[in-house]
Design a protein around this motif. Structure first.
Motif, mmCIF file in Angstrom:
data_model
loop_
_atom_site.group_PDB
_atom_site.id
_atom_site.type_symbol
_atom_site.label_atom_id
_atom_site.label_comp_id
_atom_site.label_asym_id
_atom_site.label_seq_id
_atom_site.Cartn_x
_atom_site.Cartn_y
_atom_site.Cartn_z
ATOM 1 N N LYS A 163 0.841 -1.193 0.000
ATOM 2 C CA LYS A 163 0.000 0.000 0.000
ATOM 3 C C LYS A 163 0.880 1.248 0.000
ATOM 4 O O LYS A 163 2.062 1.189 0.325
ATOM 5 C CB LYS A 163 -0.936 0.014 1.203
ATOM 6 C CG LYS A 163 -0.236 0.188 2.534
ATOM 7 C CD LYS A 163 -1.237 0.238 3.673
ATOM 8 C CE LYS A 163 -0.529 0.607 4.949
ATOM 9 N NZ LYS A 163 -1.002 1.815 5.535
ATOM 10 N N TYR A 164 0.281 2.371 -0.399
ATOM 11 C CA TYR A 164 0.982 3.641 -0.343
ATOM 12 C C TYR A 164 1.145 4.052 1.119
ATOM 13 O O TYR A 164 0.297 3.747 1.947
ATOM 14 C CB TYR A 164 0.214 4.736 -1.084
ATOM 15 C CG TYR A 164 0.052 4.485 -2.558
ATOM 16 C CD1 TYR A 164 1.155 4.485 -3.407
ATOM 17 C CD2 TYR A 164 -1.196 4.257 -3.115
ATOM 18 C CE1 TYR A 164 1.022 4.253 -4.755
ATOM 19 C CE2 TYR A 164 -1.348 4.026 -4.472
ATOM 20 C CZ TYR A 164 -0.239 4.035 -5.285
ATOM 21 O OH TYR A 164 -0.383 3.798 -6.618
ATOM 22 N N GLU A 167 -1.872 5.590 3.204
ATOM 23 C CA GLU A 167 -3.142 5.184 2.601
ATOM 24 C C GLU A 167 -4.005 4.484 3.655
ATOM 25 O O GLU A 167 -3.524 3.654 4.416
ATOM 26 C CB GLU A 167 -2.879 4.228 1.429
ATOM 27 C CG GLU A 167 -4.117 3.711 0.749
ATOM 28 C CD GLU A 167 -3.821 2.703 -0.353
ATOM 29 O OE1 GLU A 167 -4.766 2.348 -1.062
ATOM 30 O OE2 GLU A 167 -2.669 2.266 -0.488
#
Length: 177
Positions: A163-164, A167
């Motif tokens: 994931k970023y 996020e």
């Protein structure tokens, strides 16, 4: 009237910009980039700033006005500071490592995923669960980060995957007995 399109793009010290027809070329300390602006928008270099004007009054003209200004602004920011995206890896046994010209990802599959690092992009893994993608082209940095995330996106039950940084993953409740 576009508030973004009206604003000129100022050229900082140490950066040279040239406008040749619809092509804008920017050269700075980190490298050189260029973009071709759509025909609906007029581009001119005046006194250390790039100005954008409308060549018509349709909705497409107005939409392209702000977009063209933002593209050129991203060029200037890219050659001065550069862009960076951070990715986090969550999951038992999930890890990343840079080996030569490729990124080696262990994401719970029966095999490791080898992602070849494109030209103009730097990938660093400060920790085995952290990936930093950087470069001067904003579109390319975002695309590479999205391609890496796509190998194993975060799942909603345990949050495992890539994931970023920052996020929010909407979590679901598991089934009940």
């Amino acid at each position: 009237m576009s508030k973004i399109g009206k604003a000129p793009v100022t050229i900082p010290a140490g950066v040279t910009a040239t406008v040749d027809g619809q092509t804008v070329k920017v050269k700075g300390p980190k490298g050189a980039l260029e973009v071709t602006v759509v025909d609906e928008i007029g581009v001119k270099l005046e006194g250390g700033a790039i100005l954008f004007s409308l060549n018509g009054e349709t909705n497409r003209h107005k939409a392209m006005w702000g977009m063209s200004r933002t593209l050129v602004s991203n060029l200037v920011e890219g050659v001065t500071k550069g862009f960076e995206k951070k990715l986090e890896i969550n999951g038992v046994g999930y890890r990343a490592a840079v080996q030569g010209k490729s990124l080696n990802l262990a994401l719970g599959y029966s095999h490791d995923v080898n992602y070849p690092i494109p030209e103009g992009i730097q990938i660093v893994t400060p920790k085995p669960t952290e990936i930093v993608v950087s470069g001067i082209d904003r579109q390319k940095v975002g695309q590479v980060a999205a391609e890496i995330r796509e190998y194993r996106g975060p799942e909603p039950y345990k949050g495992k995957g890539v994931k970023y940084a920052g996020e929010f993953i909407f979590r679901k409740e598991g089934k009940k007995k």
